[in-house]
Design a protein around this motif. Structure first.
Motif, PDB file in Angstrom:
ATOM      1  N   LYS A   1      35.152 105.558  33.854  1.00 17.28           N
ATOM      2  CA  LYS A   1      34.306 106.723  33.454  1.00 17.28           C
ATOM      3  C   LYS A   1      34.060 107.618  34.729  1.00 17.28           C
ATOM      4  O   LYS A   1      34.128 108.801  34.555  1.00 17.28           O
ATOM      5  CB  LYS A   1      33.003 106.279  33.036  1.00 17.28           C
ATOM      6  CG  LYS A   1      33.233 105.735  31.518  1.00 17.28           C
ATOM      7  CD  LYS A   1      31.848 106.281  30.659  1.00 17.28           C
ATOM      8  CE  LYS A   1      31.833 106.020  29.270  1.00 17.28           C
ATOM      9  NZ  LYS A   1      32.876 105.517  28.430  1.00 17.28           N
ATOM     10  N   VAL A   2      33.771 106.900  35.809  1.00 21.14           N
ATOM     11  CA  VAL A   2      33.259 107.900  36.944  1.00 21.14           C
ATOM     12  C   VAL A   2      34.489 108.891  37.348  1.00 21.14           C
ATOM     13  O   VAL A   2      34.184 109.595  38.055  1.00 21.14           O
ATOM     14  CB  VAL A   2      32.777 106.687  38.042  1.00 21.14           C
ATOM     15  CG1 VAL A   2      32.867 107.529  39.480  1.00 21.14           C
ATOM     16  CG2 VAL A   2      31.465 106.302  37.515  1.00 21.14           C
ATOM     17  N   ASN A   3      35.656 107.955  37.159  1.00 16.03           N
ATOM     18  CA  ASN A   3      36.944 108.832  37.691  1.00 16.03           C
ATOM     19  C   ASN A   3      37.025 110.093  37.110  1.00 16.03           C
ATOM     20  O   ASN A   3      37.819 110.951  37.657  1.00 16.03           O
ATOM     21  CB  ASN A   3      38.148 107.996  37.572  1.00 16.03           C
ATOM     22  CG  ASN A   3      38.241 107.249  38.667  1.00 16.03           C
ATOM     23  OD1 ASN A   3      37.827 107.333  39.423  1.00 16.03           O
ATOM     24  ND2 ASN A   3      39.231 106.059  38.306  1.00 16.03           N
ATOM     25  N   ARG A   4      36.436 110.300  35.763  1.00 17.86           N
ATOM     26  CA  ARG A   4      36.641 111.347  35.124  1.00 17.86           C
ATOM     27  C   ARG A   4      35.490 112.749  35.422  1.00 17.86           C
ATOM     28  O   ARG A   4      35.333 113.631  35.077  1.00 17.86           O
ATOM     29  CB  ARG A   4      36.564 111.185  33.332  1.00 17.86           C
ATOM     30  CG  ARG A   4      37.764 110.629  33.189  1.00 17.86           C
ATOM     31  CD  ARG A   4      37.972 110.757  31.573  1.00 17.86           C
ATOM     32  NE  ARG A   4      38.754 109.575  30.933  1.00 17.86           N
ATOM     33  CZ  ARG A   4      38.049 108.555  30.547  1.00 17.86           C
ATOM     34  NH1 ARG A   4      36.781 108.547  30.278  1.00 17.86           N
ATOM     35  NH2 ARG A   4      38.739 107.554  30.062  1.00 17.86           N
ATOM     36  N   LEU A   5      34.548 112.063  36.287  1.00 17.35           N
ATOM     37  CA  LEU A   5      33.448 112.953  36.491  1.00 17.35           C
ATOM     38  C   LEU A   5      33.777 113.845  37.795  1.00 17.35           C
ATOM     39  O   LEU A   5      34.662 113.384  38.457  1.00 17.35           O
ATOM     40  CB  LEU A   5      32.234 112.076  36.903  1.00 17.35           C
ATOM     41  CG  LEU A   5      31.649 111.191  35.940  1.00 17.35           C
ATOM     42  CD1 LEU A   5      30.385 110.432  36.380  1.00 17.35           C
ATOM     43  CD2 LEU A   5      31.196 112.090  34.759  1.00 17.35           C
ATOM     44  N   PRO A   6      33.262 115.131  37.961  1.00 19.59           N
ATOM     45  CA  PRO A   6      33.434 115.945  38.958  1.00 19.59           C
ATOM     46  C   PRO A   6      32.664 115.607  40.237  1.00 19.59           C
ATOM     47  O   PRO A   6      31.447 115.908  40.257  1.00 19.59           O
ATOM     48  CB  PRO A   6      32.928 117.335  38.225  1.00 19.59           C
ATOM     49  CG  PRO A   6      32.114 116.999  37.344  1.00 19.59           C
ATOM     50  CD  PRO A   6      32.282 115.547  36.731  1.00 19.59           C
ATOM     51  N   ILE A   7      33.234 114.630  40.910  1.00 23.34           N
ATOM     52  CA  ILE A   7      32.510 114.226  42.157  1.00 23.34           C
ATOM     53  C   ILE A   7      33.007 114.816  43.299  1.00 23.34           C
ATOM     54  O   ILE A   7      34.055 115.537  43.186  1.00 23.34           O
ATOM     55  CB  ILE A   7      32.785 112.805  42.258  1.00 23.34           C
ATOM     56  CG1 ILE A   7      33.391 112.006  41.015  1.00 23.34           C
ATOM     57  CG2 ILE A   7      31.705 111.888  42.955  1.00 23.34           C
ATOM     58  CD1 ILE A   7      33.931 110.552  41.399  1.00 23.34           C
ATOM     59  N   ASN A   8      32.266 114.783  44.197  1.00 24.12           N
ATOM     60  CA  ASN A   8      32.644 115.392  45.528  1.00 24.12           C
ATOM     61  C   ASN A   8      34.034 114.952  45.865  1.00 24.12           C
ATOM     62  O   ASN A   8      34.191 113.727  45.910  1.00 24.12           O
ATOM     63  CB  ASN A   8      31.576 115.118  46.420  1.00 24.12           C
ATOM     64  CG  ASN A   8      31.548 115.824  47.855  1.00 24.12           C
ATOM     65  OD1 ASN A   8      32.657 116.166  48.237  1.00 24.12           O
ATOM     66  ND2 ASN A   8      30.553 116.249  48.409  1.00 24.12           N
ATOM     67  N   LYS A   9      34.852 115.693  46.577  1.00 23.17           N
ATOM     68  CA  LYS A   9      36.110 115.394  46.847  1.00 23.17           C
ATOM     69  C   LYS A   9      36.146 113.835  47.861  1.00 23.17           C
ATOM     70  O   LYS A   9      36.904 113.228  47.901  1.00 23.17           O
ATOM     71  CB  LYS A   9      36.737 116.605  47.542  1.00 23.17           C
ATOM     72  CG  LYS A   9      38.177 116.165  47.753  1.00 23.17           C
ATOM     73  CD  LYS A   9      39.076 117.594  47.906  1.00 23.17           C
ATOM     74  CE  LYS A   9      38.805 118.177  49.352  1.00 23.17           C
ATOM     75  NZ  LYS A   9      39.146 119.467  49.850  1.00 23.17           N
TER      76      LYS A   9
END
Lengths: 198, 271
Positions: free
Chosen positions: A165-173
């Motif tokens: 799930k976290v991999n699909r979030l727009p996280i900081n690069k």
């Protein structure tokens, strides 16, 4: 009966192998990229842990009668390694489906510290007070091994689900990939810590 | 247990220790031997026969982990023989025979680089950094002014298992004699400059730019300007212009090399 429930809850949640005792961290972080392989790894670890407890507990009794308990680590490592080899061959022959499901993870388990950890733990005297039992016997040891493995499976499956799930979030690069996995692991560990507080 | 080290060594204890460890190890090694004898599984004979016929290059061009893995996938019907480049056609026919599937011969191919720029083309900037085309392509699409120029960092050179592709004067060239058509360079080129063409072909287009004439002249001394002379002069009608670039249909090409002679920029090359 109460003791059995205590063993189950203790092994799975309160003293969860991965997030509370920090054993078996390498597969926890390495094989948790997708849920399917995480589940395969978890089941394989459970299987090996149960059988390892079943074999090493009587062998420790043997070592104890000759007062050479200090050899436990050498003997256990060696037993686990040969055990995994044998299990792999037996599975290949009698259950190809199971072998295909966890085949590639079995050799990895040979050197998994969670397996050696559970063997060491069930012969430790400290565990008697944790589980509130008088003496450890083979049944309890195997039960502890089984549910410690299931606790490992639980933790690694939760981790893989969250990572997917976290991999699909727009996280900081800069946080993408491994760093965010470490943070996720931290939150899972905190969630499990609540069990110890109750 | 701590006292043990301080006590004078008791030979009896040592003997017991050695004996017990020896007995346990002998028992377990015998068990392993026994189990391995009892549980010996026959490896798939079909897969082994297929593996014998494969080229054995382990290049990974088919997308599997190696020739053994590919052979296994073939025997289970999960892969197709044509996915392998290096295996010669006679062997592919035999493999198809073993597997019991129809087989149509494909012509041996080899890689060409659709660019001749290098020192002939202008740079936007000097690139100092990780020696990988992929990294360079991240910085404004690479150092070349031409958006489709070979950057010459040699990713293809490093992935090639046959040493068939080399960067000379800033642009990659493929060696026809060494190339086995595994297709790794095709997959790894970020600019998609490498293509597999039939070994019998006589000409190839050494440019990939879709820029219009003036821009192309500005960028590179040997870039295609999209004049279409090759398409007009081809006696077989094998060349069509797509996006300012000639595309050769090798099934129609007779190998007369008229296009190579007519090209004003010399970007159609004879082989």
């Amino acid at each position: 009966m109460a003791q059995i429930i205590l063993i189950i809850v203790s092994a799975m949640f309160i003293n969860n192998f991965v997030v509370v005792q920090f054993l078996g961290i390498c597969p926890f972080l390495g094989v948790s990229k997708d849920m399917k392989s995480a589940f395969g790894m978890g089941i394989a670890v459970t299987f090996v842990m149960t059988i390892a407890c079943l074999i090493t507990f009587p062998i420790f009794g043997l070592l104890k009668t000759y007062q050479i308990e200090y050899l436990e680590i050498i003997v256990f490592i060696f037993i686990i390694a040969s055990l995994v080899q044998m299990i792999e061959m037996v599975l290949k022959k009698f259950s190809p489906t199971l072998y295909n499901a966890m085949g590639i993870y079995l050799p990895l388990i040979t050197t998994n510290c969670a397996v050696l950890g559970v063997c060491e733990l069930v012969i430790d005297e400290e565990i008697l007070s944790i589980l509130q039992i008088e003496t450890m016997n083979l049944g309890y040891a195997v039960l502890y091994g089984l549910f410690a493995g299931l606790g490992f499976t639980l933790a690694i499956v939760i981790m893989s689900g969250l990572r997917e799930k976290v991999n699909r979030l727009p996280i900081n690069k800069h946080l993408k990939g491994f760093p965010i996995a470490m943070i996720t692991a931290c939150f899972i560990a905190m969630a499990f810590y609540v069990f110890a507080l109750i | 247990m701590n006292n043990l080290l301080l006590d004078p060594i008791d030979i009896k204890t040592v003997l017991i220790v050695v004996l017990i460890v020896a007995v346990i190890s002998v028992i377990f090694s015998l068990l392993i031997v026994l189990v391995s004898k009892l549980c010996a599984v026959k490896e798939d004979e079909k897969a082994n026969a297929v593996k014998e016929k494969l080229a054995g290059a382990n290049c990974g061009g088919c997308g599997f982990a190696g020739c053994a893995d590919f052979a296994k996938a073939l025997s289970e019907g999960k892969a197709d023989v044509s996915m392998c480049g290096p295996t010669p056609n006679e062997n592919k026919a035999e493999i198809a025979n073993i597997l019991g599937v129809p087989f149509s011969a494909t012509e041996q191919a080899y890689a060409v680089v659709h660019c001749a720029g290098g020192i002939n083309s202008k740079n936007k900037y000097d690139y100092i950094g990780n020696e990988s085309c992929l990294s360079q392509a991240l910085y404004m699409g690479g150092k070349k002014q031409c958006p489709n120029g070979c950057m010459g960092n040699g990713t293809c050179e490093r992935v090639c298992p046959y040493n068939a592709i080399k960067v000379i004067d800033g642009v990659a060239y493929a060696n026809k004699a060494l190339c086995e058509a595994c297709g790794l360079c095709v997959k790894n080129c970020p600019k998609k400059l490498v293509e597999l063409i039939p070994k019998s072909s006589k000409v190839y287009v050494a440019c990939s730019t879709y820029c219009k004439g003036k821009e192309s002249m500005d960028n590179c001394k040997v870039g295609c300007i999209g004049c279409g002379l090759c398409a007009k002069n081809c006696p077989e009608g094998a060349i069509t212009m797509v996006n300012n670039l000639p595309v050769i249909d090798y099934s129609k090409c007779s190998g007369c090399k008229t296009c190579a002679k007519k090209c004003p920029r010399k970007c159609i090359k004879e082989i």
